[in-house]
Design a protein around this motif. Structure first.
Motif, mmCIF file in Angstrom:
data_model
loop_
_atom_site.group_PDB
_atom_site.id
_atom_site.type_symbol
_atom_site.label_atom_id
_atom_site.label_comp_id
_atom_site.label_asym_id
_atom_site.label_seq_id
_atom_site.Cartn_x
_atom_site.Cartn_y
_atom_site.Cartn_z
ATOM 1 N N SER A 183 10.331 -3.902 -8.253
ATOM 2 C CA SER A 183 10.569 -5.506 -9.211
ATOM 3 C C SER A 183 11.256 -6.846 -8.847
ATOM 4 N N ASN A 190 4.787 5.133 0.234
ATOM 5 C CA ASN A 190 5.548 4.605 -0.107
ATOM 6 C C ASN A 190 7.106 4.471 0.342
ATOM 7 N N ASN A 193 5.607 -7.324 -12.671
ATOM 8 C CA ASN A 193 6.919 -6.540 -12.935
ATOM 9 C C ASN A 193 8.067 -7.194 -12.275
ATOM 10 N N SER A 237 5.428 -1.123 -5.025
ATOM 11 C CA SER A 237 5.281 -1.308 -6.396
ATOM 12 C C SER A 237 6.040 -1.767 -7.608
ATOM 13 N N LYS A 238 7.371 -0.232 -6.934
ATOM 14 C CA LYS A 238 8.307 -0.065 -7.733
ATOM 15 C C LYS A 238 9.471 -1.032 -7.885
ATOM 16 N N TYR A 285 12.809 4.470 -3.566
ATOM 17 C CA TYR A 285 12.950 3.801 -4.863
ATOM 18 C C TYR A 285 14.338 3.169 -3.737
#
Length: 86
Positions: A29, A2, A54, A26-27, A5
């Motif tokens: 947005s 990943n 999202n 995926s986080k 963030y």
């Protein structure tokens, strides 16, 4: 696997690298542009999902530049505008 963030990440340029796979975003947005141009023949398979529902921008589109890559196989969900969970 990943990507770290970064809540306000909008544009990410990973061009001219040696990525063999795409990290998960995926986080993220707010991401609207992902540049994966020229991964020096390392990026041949794309199993990358991005849920545009999202996306907090009005256009709900993630633009991906795959120029100068030899993509041989990709996820059938790669070009979906919405990921449906069972």
């Amino acid at each position: 696997d990943n990507f770290p963030y970064l809540p306000n990440l909008n544009i990410l340029d990973l061009s001219d690298n040696y990525l063999s796979k795409v990290p998960s975003f995926s986080k993220h947005s707010k991401l609207t542009y992902l540049n994966l141009k020229n991964q020096n023949d390392k990026l041949n398979v794309l199993f990358f999902e991005y849920d545009s529902t999202n996306n907090q921008n009005n256009n709900n589109i993630l633009e991906i530049d795959l120029t100068d890559n030899n993509i041989e196989l990709y996820s059938n969900k790669l070009f979906c505008s919405k990921i449906i969970q069972n």
